[in-house]
Design a protein around this motif. Sequence first.
Motif, short mmCIF file in Angstrom:
data_model
loop_
_atom_site.label_atom_id
_atom_site.label_comp_id
_atom_site.label_asym_id
_atom_site.label_seq_id
_atom_site.Cartn_x
_atom_site.Cartn_y
_atom_site.Cartn_z
N VAL A 162 0.84 -1.20 0.00
CA VAL A 162 0.00 0.00 0.00
C VAL A 162 0.87 1.25 0.00
N TYR A 163 1.95 1.20 0.76
CA TYR A 163 2.84 2.36 0.85
C TYR A 163 3.56 2.61 -0.48
N VAL A 164 4.21 1.59 -1.03
CA VAL A 164 5.03 1.82 -2.22
C VAL A 164 4.19 2.06 -3.47
N ASP A 170 -2.99 2.86 -12.31
CA ASP A 170 -3.33 1.95 -13.40
C ASP A 170 -3.12 0.51 -12.95
N PRO A 171 -4.12 -0.38 -13.15
CA PRO A 171 -3.99 -1.76 -12.67
C PRO A 171 -2.74 -2.48 -13.15
N GLU A 176 2.80 -4.64 -12.02
CA GLU A 176 4.22 -4.69 -12.35
C GLU A 176 5.06 -4.09 -11.22
N ALA A 177 4.58 -2.97 -10.66
CA ALA A 177 5.31 -2.31 -9.58
C ALA A 177 5.32 -3.16 -8.31
N ALA A 181 8.61 -4.35 -6.45
CA ALA A 181 8.82 -3.88 -5.08
C ALA A 181 9.05 -5.04 -4.12
N LEU A 182 8.29 -6.12 -4.29
CA LEU A 182 8.47 -7.28 -3.42
C LEU A 182 9.84 -7.92 -3.64
N GLU A 183 10.25 -8.04 -4.90
CA GLU A 183 11.55 -8.63 -5.19
C GLU A 183 12.67 -7.78 -4.61
N TYR A 184 12.50 -6.47 -4.69
CA TYR A 184 13.51 -5.57 -4.12
C TYR A 184 13.58 -5.73 -2.60
N GLN A 185 12.43 -5.73 -1.95
CA GLN A 185 12.40 -5.79 -0.50
C GLN A 185 12.92 -7.13 0.00
#
Length: 488
Positions: A162-164, A170-171, A176-177, A181-185
């Motif tokens: 929710v934060y990032v 856009d769905p 994609e984001a 973001a999960l892979e980065y974290q």
Amino acid sequence: MTTLYDSVRYPNWPNTRTHPATIGALAQLLGRPGAPFGRCRVLEVACSEGVNIANMAVGAPNSEFFGIDIAESSIARGEETIGWAGLGNVRLRLADIRDEQAVQGEFDYIIAHGVYSWVSADVRAALMAMIGKKLSADGVAFISYNAFPGCRVRETIRDYLVYVLRDAHDPQQRMEAARAALEYQMSGWSAEKPFQKALLEAAQDNLNRPIEVLFHDEMGEVWEPQFLSDVADAARAQGLDYLADAHPSVLNDGLFPSVRFDAAKKHTGGDWVKFEQLLDFTDMRPFRWSLFCRAGEKIERIATPDRVVGLYASADLTPASGPGKKAFAFRARTGVEFETDDPALGGLLGRLASEPAVLLDEYAGSPDVVEAILRLFVNTAVTLATAPPIFTRSPGKRPLASPLARAQARRGEEVLAALHHKPVRMIDPFWNSFLQQLDGTHDHEELAQFVAASTGKTIDESRRLIPAALEEVAGNRLLMDAVKAQNA
């Protein structure tokens, strides 16, 4: 009204825990037998494209199946697929559960899978009120939901997303984001730190699922996990009792005398819901598959041998190789091995290794055998149902594939509804065309002619291909026993 489900299609697959024959078996073990699968009325709330109930309908032509959903595109797509499959006992309707006219009549089984913790409080209240009004006297309702306290880890994942994603609207961009973001974290979390290890496992679980599931589940507008005790209280207010969890692994304390239940009485007063709620704190269970029935009659939670009469056992077993200490040894698909010297149990397990299902009536007089089967059931090595499966492992002269799977193949789907009520993935486009030929009218030579014409292979190559192709289809539980289906 357009919904996010119209913009982003949610994977619509069959779920074996929602099947009336499976639910009915569990209810029978607890002394509350429901309507027979072959003659019942089933409602699914938030049915999406109706694949779950349509797949049930294939095996129960004398039962009625109804589904409602608020996504117009899902209903339209489902109606088309069901029409192609020729399933006249399934109806879908565009409706909001808050509309008192959305559901008419009573139902023996009501299914609300993946709804309760993703909708607002007024929708949850309307859903429970509808079940209280529409569930038949011997009916069973299935409600699944994210559960606290186990979802505290997943809640952290949601908070992060929710934060990032706060500026992404856009769905497609959000999906994609979210993955990036999960892979980065995940790269910053350490498996050496207990909480971060739990976050890593939760994030990986999300990434292992279709991204559309993450979009609608963890990233949904409403995400409100529930405590079992609160859901049970809401049901009780509508004249319903909590029966059990539909996941076999949660039933160990419900089917057998439980030391844990007795030890917890000083905290629970012997109340079953309070006991399971305590276990949720112990086990940190993140998800619930709760079953409810009409209040009033006592629920006999300790199973007795006579309650397996009329139930069918199924298992994916193979004889265990190598020297065993006991006379009979088997390996389940999960890799678990077990053995016995009991000839009756060994004979039953041998039958389960070679037959699609075994009616347990003849074993009801053998308490030790019944207990062993129930223990294998709670350990998910054996499944129990009130009706036998209608799939066949033998193609026959004119192979017949599930009409729903053929309709899905016509649509170009890669994930198909199999006849053991699970999804199977068949990615090669060849299967889409080949499955549509398995309508019970073509013999093996005609199938070979089709393969030769559509693939460019020689007729001899195609003839050699047919047995392996049919074995693949049968192994995925897509071929029907037409006689069983007609007699269901």
